[in-house]
Design a protein around this motif. Structure first.
Motif, PDB file in Angstrom:
ATOM      1  N   ARG A 720      41.568  33.437  49.559  1.00 47.10           N
ATOM      2  CA  ARG A 720      40.199  33.152  49.110  1.00 47.10           C
ATOM      3  C   ARG A 720      39.145  33.955  49.877  1.00 47.10           C
ATOM      4  NH1 ARG A 720      40.074  28.934  45.530  1.00 47.10           N
ATOM      5  NH2 ARG A 720      41.991  27.709  45.382  1.00 47.10           N
ATOM      6  N   ASN A 721      39.558  34.670  50.897  1.00 47.34           N
ATOM      7  CA  ASN A 721      38.622  35.516  51.639  1.00 47.34           C
ATOM      8  C   ASN A 721      38.559  36.935  51.089  1.00 47.34           C
ATOM      9  OD1 ASN A 721      37.876  33.506  53.577  1.00 47.34           O
ATOM     10  ND2 ASN A 721      39.856  33.825  54.594  1.00 47.34           N
ATOM     11  N   ASP A 722      39.291  37.205  50.039  1.00 47.85           N
ATOM     12  CA  ASP A 722      39.239  38.542  49.425  1.00 47.85           C
ATOM     13  C   ASP A 722      37.867  38.726  48.771  1.00 47.85           C
ATOM     14  OD1 ASP A 722      41.373  40.300  46.994  1.00 47.85           O
ATOM     15  OD2 ASP A 722      39.487  40.867  47.951  1.00 47.85           O
ATOM     16  N   PRO A 723      37.027  39.652  49.264  1.00 47.00           N
ATOM     17  CA  PRO A 723      35.672  39.801  48.721  1.00 47.00           C
ATOM     18  C   PRO A 723      35.589  40.750  47.526  1.00 47.00           C
ATOM     19  CG  PRO A 723      35.934  41.225  50.607  1.00 47.00           C
ATOM     20  CD  PRO A 723      37.261  40.524  50.428  1.00 47.00           C
ATOM     21  N   ARG A 724      36.689  41.391  47.172  1.00 47.66           N
ATOM     22  CA  ARG A 724      36.648  42.447  46.172  1.00 47.66           C
ATOM     23  C   ARG A 724      36.403  41.895  44.769  1.00 47.66           C
ATOM     24  NH1 ARG A 724      42.305  45.120  47.298  1.00 47.66           N
ATOM     25  NH2 ARG A 724      42.757  42.904  47.673  1.00 47.66           N
ATOM     26  N   ARG A 725      35.970  42.782  43.883  1.00 47.56           N
ATOM     27  CA  ARG A 725      35.785  42.466  42.472  1.00 47.56           C
ATOM     28  C   ARG A 725      36.740  43.345  41.670  1.00 47.56           C
ATOM     29  NH1 ARG A 725      33.707  38.856  44.561  1.00 47.56           N
ATOM     30  NH2 ARG A 725      31.673  37.896  44.155  1.00 47.56           N
ATOM     31  N   TYR A 726      37.264  42.781  40.594  1.00 47.80           N
ATOM     32  CA  TYR A 726      38.311  43.445  39.825  1.00 47.80           C
ATOM     33  C   TYR A 726      37.884  43.578  38.367  1.00 47.80           C
ATOM     34  CZ  TYR A 726      41.227  42.263  43.849  1.00 47.80           C
ATOM     35  OH  TYR A 726      41.744  42.145  45.104  1.00 47.80           O
ATOM     36  N   ARG A 727      38.416  44.618  37.729  1.00 43.66           N
ATOM     37  CA  ARG A 727      38.120  44.831  36.319  1.00 43.66           C
ATOM     38  C   ARG A 727      38.928  43.858  35.458  1.00 43.66           C
ATOM     39  NH1 ARG A 727      40.459  47.490  32.034  1.00 43.66           N
ATOM     40  NH2 ARG A 727      38.991  48.084  30.384  1.00 43.66           N
ATOM     41  N   ALA A 728      38.227  43.166  34.570  1.00 44.46           N
ATOM     42  CA  ALA A 728      38.880  42.319  33.567  1.00 44.46           C
ATOM     43  C   ALA A 728      38.714  43.013  32.223  1.00 44.46           C
ATOM     44  CB  ALA A 728      38.244  40.935  33.530  1.00 44.46           C
ATOM     45  N   PRO A 729      39.778  43.373  31.543  1.00 40.66           N
ATOM     46  CA  PRO A 729      39.663  44.198  30.330  1.00 40.66           C
ATOM     47  C   PRO A 729      38.804  43.576  29.229  1.00 40.66           C
ATOM     48  CG  PRO A 729      41.942  44.108  31.103  1.00 40.66           C
ATOM     49  CD  PRO A 729      41.181  43.110  31.909  1.00 40.66           C
ATOM     50  N   TRP A 730      38.618  42.263  29.269  1.00 41.95           N
ATOM     51  CA  TRP A 730      37.870  41.593  28.196  1.00 41.95           C
ATOM     52  C   TRP A 730      36.396  41.389  28.547  1.00 41.95           C
ATOM     53  CZ3 TRP A 730      42.286  39.689  30.530  1.00 41.95           C
ATOM     54  CH2 TRP A 730      42.084  38.854  31.627  1.00 41.95           C
ATOM     55  N   ARG A 731      35.957  41.862  29.729  1.00 40.65           N
ATOM     56  CA  ARG A 731      34.567  41.654  30.151  1.00 40.65           C
ATOM     57  C   ARG A 731      33.987  42.957  30.668  1.00 40.65           C
ATOM     58  NH1 ARG A 731      33.256  35.858  32.316  1.00 40.65           N
ATOM     59  NH2 ARG A 731      31.429  36.989  33.042  1.00 40.65           N
ATOM     60  N   PRO A 732      32.662  43.137  30.545  1.00 42.60           N
ATOM     61  CA  PRO A 732      32.044  44.363  31.063  1.00 42.60           C
ATOM     62  C   PRO A 732      31.810  44.314  32.571  1.00 42.60           C
ATOM     63  CG  PRO A 732      30.394  42.981  29.998  1.00 42.60           C
ATOM     64  CD  PRO A 732      31.717  42.317  29.756  1.00 42.60           C
ATOM     65  N   ASP A 733      31.733  43.097  33.159  1.00 38.45           N
ATOM     66  CA  ASP A 733      31.437  42.973  34.580  1.00 38.45           C
ATOM     67  C   ASP A 733      32.718  42.808  35.382  1.00 38.45           C
ATOM     68  OD1 ASP A 733      30.878  39.425  34.870  1.00 38.45           O
ATOM     69  OD2 ASP A 733      31.775  40.538  33.208  1.00 38.45           O
ATOM     70  N   LEU A 734      32.637  43.119  36.664  1.00 43.49           N
ATOM     71  CA  LEU A 734      33.775  42.932  37.559  1.00 43.49           C
ATOM     72  C   LEU A 734      33.872  41.475  37.972  1.00 43.49           C
ATOM     73  CD1 LEU A 734      33.409  46.120  39.807  1.00 43.49           C
ATOM     74  CD2 LEU A 734      34.858  45.787  37.786  1.00 43.49           C
ATOM     75  N   ARG A 735      35.101  41.019  38.216  1.00 44.59           N
ATOM     76  CA  ARG A 735      35.341  39.605  38.466  1.00 44.59           C
ATOM     77  C   ARG A 735      35.988  39.400  39.838  1.00 44.59           C
ATOM     78  NH1 ARG A 735      32.873  36.237  36.348  1.00 44.59           N
ATOM     79  NH2 ARG A 735      34.506  34.710  35.909  1.00 44.59           N
ATOM     80  N   PRO A 736      35.666  38.265  40.497  1.00 43.96           N
ATOM     81  CA  PRO A 736      36.422  37.930  41.711  1.00 43.96           C
ATOM     82  C   PRO A 736      37.869  37.622  41.333  1.00 43.96           C
ATOM     83  CG  PRO A 736      35.034  36.095  41.050  1.00 43.96           C
ATOM     84  CD  PRO A 736      34.656  37.254  40.160  1.00 43.96           C
ATOM     85  N   LEU A 737      38.724  37.572  42.343  1.00 44.67           N
ATOM     86  CA  LEU A 737      40.147  37.409  42.051  1.00 44.67           C
ATOM     87  C   LEU A 737      40.436  36.114  41.292  1.00 44.67           C
ATOM     88  CD1 LEU A 737      42.789  38.940  42.533  1.00 44.67           C
ATOM     89  CD2 LEU A 737      43.167  37.488  44.536  1.00 44.67           C
TER      90      LEU A 737
END
Length: 829
Positions: A720-737
């Motif tokens: 839960r300490n992972d601060p990165r954002r990831y690409r979700a193919p169904w959304r234009p914005d990056l998402r937390p894990l």
């Protein structure tokens, strides 16, 4: 012949006065009598020893015409309703007396008629005294599952199941059971049926049956009515003698690790957490069974023969009438009303969701020739349900954290599915969390006690503690209303909310228990009195800032409640809620559809009253008008039929865990709107789309979020300490894990929906729909697989998280291979 009469209520109890009855549910279970006499003389037999005498005038054996026409009628009904399967039980009397040639003919006729129409689950129920290898070879040829009546050890069995001359049948039955249990035939073994007699030693009966290692045991209460009450011992405890007997068996079965299913106990456990029952005698599922006698006449369940002569009769037969006529018969339709079809005393009972009023026949009273009464086993059923519930909580009630799931249940959920047992276990853990959150609001209650005009904290806690002692099932039910946790989480930092919400929940529990209580609590700012899980009282005026304006004194009793505030009062009686137009009860239904050859019920309410319900990231509607509620009921029924027919792997879990749908305001431009509140287990928000298949898609998609949210309450799957954002193919914005994991899991159900939609459209020859569904299937599968790869490559999954995504990969990988193989073949026709 006397025709059956009974009091049949319309759906006022669901808050739908004037709505009219729902369409009759299709039948999916059929009992076919192949012989009308028996070679034993069991003195508790409902066919020959109770009120009905119709057997005396029927042919001994079903004719070829009756068997053929019965098979054709069942196939006709299955085809018309697109049933995926039906269960047919060959019965009697004693069906083996019909002879192997006649039983073969019945199996052949049913197999031929249903071939290419639906799956046939063919069974036979027998006393087994003449069951031998020749019979078993016949049953093996036609895949006939066999259930055997055996009441325990020799003493228990021979108490009732003897020959007419008094000879024991025990040795012959035991020999047949052991033959059936050999490796050659065990695949045909359906289980044992044991009729309870409180004179028998429960542990000796249980041990005798358990030693045979049956695949399943059914315990049945002996058939009785208020006109012919069951035997009971003298002295203390006589009113719950059968509950005490069954609870002794339950505790032994539980201590043994539940080595085989016991449908009565499993049904109580399921219904206590909102699931559906597995037996006719418990729960609120509708009747879906018809009986065909040896002369072709069609009757209701045989248990009605205990009521009065001719009680099961419908006046219909397989030569002149189809099974739609049977399903629409007033007596059958009256048993499909769920809660609305029960006596007022039953509807007000806190265990009604589990009990369901008991077996219909057991409610009969001769005085009014009707069934509008509690069961003659009412006290037993209440004590049994409370006993099972209390036993299930004993080891956990003082735990600081909820117990974990069994790994097999976690693995089921990881696959993207999760059956009824897994989701029921998940719901139980969520209920534990709610209880613990309520305990944590105590400091807030003490702070709130210094606020002028607040509920008396001592009175509130006194009521909660009394309910926990006297009516724990009612309190548990109130604490698992979908938005109780929303309040409880806010209450930890809001002293006023802590006491107000606790008082509302306590009164809701008191009402469920039918217990007298009185509390003073505030109206909401919009003038609403909230009773979570039951409804809301709209006082028709916003409250002012004055203390007196905000206070409302509520007194509950067995029939309902009275609320008094500064400028008005209201009396609500649950037996006649329409008398108080300001009362807004939750509207709910038990919807049933065939699923994998078995009827599956889903009990769901429309939550359009709770002021806490605005947590789905979309605007909620106000209170729905009657016509809109009726449209919801129709569309939910259609969606449930779609899920059961096209997504049978998802249906049992949804039925076990999704208890409420919150109507959302429609979106613009035909956009499908839905959402799941992270802290409201058991509910999803949906804007009614106007199409049953679209609603089905929205329900299964959002319920995935609900399930995963509950899993994440129990386990850490990722860092839960992972601060990165990831690409979700169904959304234009990056998402937390966590957002990526939630989306991946939810879209696994979307993939399964489009795969099923393509398969059904292809089978129906719907070219345009087939191509569209195939493209959607490929698109969502590609998106979901890409997100799954990103999750696995994140480096932030913990070992249990890796196990979870591996389960999801195991479901998706064969589908990915399927689409890749199809692409290699070139364009699809």
């Amino acid at each position: 012949m006397v025709q059956q009469t009974s009091t049949v209520r319309q759906p006022e109890a669901d808050g739908l006065a004037g709505a009219g009855p729902a369409p009759a549910a299709p039948l999916s279970q059929f009992v076919v009598k192949v012989h009308s006499r028996c070679d034993l003389a069991c003195d508790h037999c409902y066919v020959y020893e109770h009120a009905d005498t119709s057997w005396q005038h029927r042919p001994l054996v079903s004719s070829e015409d009756v068997l053929r026409r019965t098979a054709e009628r069942i196939a006709e009904h299955a085809r018309a309703h697109r049933l995926p399967g039906v269960r047919v039980v060959l019965h009697g009397g004693e069906p083996l007396l019909a002879g192997r040639a006649q039983v073969r003919r019945a199996a052949e006729e049913l197999g031929a008629a249903l071939r290419g129409v639906c799956r046939l689950d063919l069974r036979i129920h027998t006393n087994a005294v003449t069951l031998n290898e020749q019979w078993l070879e016949l049953f093996d040829e036609f895949d006939v599952r066999i259930g055997i009546s055996l009441d325990g050890d020799r003493a228990a069995h021979d108490l009732h199941r003897r020959y007419a001359d008094g000879r024991s049948s025990y040795d012959k039955v035991l020999r047949a059971v052991r033959l059936l249990d050999t490796p050659r035939y065990r695949h045909l073994y359906a289980g044992l049926l044991c009729t309870v007699d409180a004179r028998n030693d429960p542990l000796r009966v249980y041990r005798a049956l358990a030693e045979l290692a049956p695949p399943r045991i059914d315990f049945l209460l002996p058939h009785a009515t208020w006109a012919n009450e069951p035997w009971r011992p003298e002295g203390p405890g006589r009113e719950t003698a059968y509950a005490d007997w069954l609870l002794t068996v339950f505790r032994a079965w539980d201590a043994d690790g539940r080595p085989f299913p016991v449908r009565m106990f499993d049904s109580v456990l399921r219904t206590l957490v909102g699931g559906s029952s597995l037996v006719e005698s418990l729960g609120l599922g509708p009747a879906d069974l018809a009986v065909v006698e040896t002369d072709g006449s069609i009757e209701q369940a045989d248990s009605l023969k205990t009521a009065y002569d001719g009680a099961p009769a419908t006046g219909l037969d397989v030569f002149q009438h189809d099974f739609d006529r049977v399903a629409a018969h007033p007596a059958v339709a009256g048993r499909q009303l769920g809660l609305a079809g029960l006596a007022a005393e039953c509807r007000a009972c806190p265990v009604v969701q589990s009990c369901g009023g008991g077996l219909y026949a057991h409610r009969y009273r001769a005085e009014d020739h009707g069934f509008d009464h509690p069961s003659v086993y009412c006290a037993d059923l209440y004590a049994l349900i409370e006993g099972v519930r209390t036993h299930g909580r004993t080891d956990r009630q003082n735990a600081s954290i909820p117990t974990a799931l069994e790994l097999r249940h976690l693995d089921e959920l990881a696959s993207g599915r999760g059956g009824a047992a897994a989701v029921t276990a998940l719901a139980a853990r969520e209920a534990e969390i709610n209880r613990q959150l309520v305990q944590l609001v105590a400091p807030g209650v003490e702070r709130a006690s210094r606020r002028h005009g607040c509920p008396d904290p001592a009175a509130v806690w006194e009521l909660v503690e009394a309910l926990d002692r006297e009516h724990p099932a009612a309190l548990d039910t109130a604490l698992t209303a979908p938005f109780v946790r929303t309040w409880a989480l806010r209450a930890r930092t809001d002293a006023a909310a802590s006491l107000d919400g606790l008082a509302e929940t306590a009164l809701a529990a008191a009402l469920r228990a039918g217990r007298s209580a009185e509390l003073e609590l505030p109206l909401r700012p919009d003038g609403v009195l909230r009773l979570p899980g039951l409804g809301a009282l709209a006082t028709a005026r916003p409250v002012g800032p004055e203390t007196a304006d905000r206070r409302c004194r509520v007194r509950t009793d067995a029939e309902g409640f009275r609320a008094v505030w500064e400028r008005g009062e209201a009396r609500v009686e649950f037996a006649a809620p329409e008398r108080e137009p300001r009362w807004q009860p939750l509207r709910g239904w038990t919807l049933t559809a065939p699923c994998a050859g078995e009827p599956l019920s889903w009990t769901v309410v429309l939550e359009d009253t709770d002021p806490e319900r605005a947590g789905h990231d979309w605007q909620v509607t106000g209170r729905l008008e009657l016509d809109e509620a009726l449209a919801w009921r129709q569309e939910l029924q259609g969606a449930w039929e779609f899920v059961c027919r096209e997504l049978p792997e998802l249906a049992p879990g949804l039925a076990a865990g999704l208890r409420a749908v919150t109507p959302l305001a429609p979106g613009g431009g035909g956009q499908a709107i839905s959402g799941a509140a992270r802290d409201a287990f058991g509910t999803v928000g949906v804007a009614r789309p106007g199409a049953a298949d679209t609603l089905a898609l929205l329900l299964v998609h959002e319920f995935q979020h609900v399930k995963l949210g509950a899993v994440l309450d129990l386990y850490d799957l990722f860092d839960r300490n992972d601060p990165r954002r990831y690409r979700a193919p169904w959304r234009p914005d990056l998402r937390p894990l966590e957002g990526l994991l939630q989306g991946t899991y939810a879209h696994a159900a979307v993939v399964e929906f489009w795969r099923a939609r393509h398969r059904s459209a292809l089978a129906a020859g719907e070219t345009g729909t087939t191509e569209h569904a195939w493209e959607e299937y490929r698109r969502w599968l590609g998106h979901t697989w890409e997100a799954l790869v990103a999750l696995d490559g994140s480096g932030s999954l913990l070992p249990l998280g890796g196990r979870f995504t591996a389960g999801l990969r195991g479901t998706l990988a064969p589908w990915r291979a399927e689409t890749r193989a199809a692409a290699a073949e070139g364009p699809r026709d």
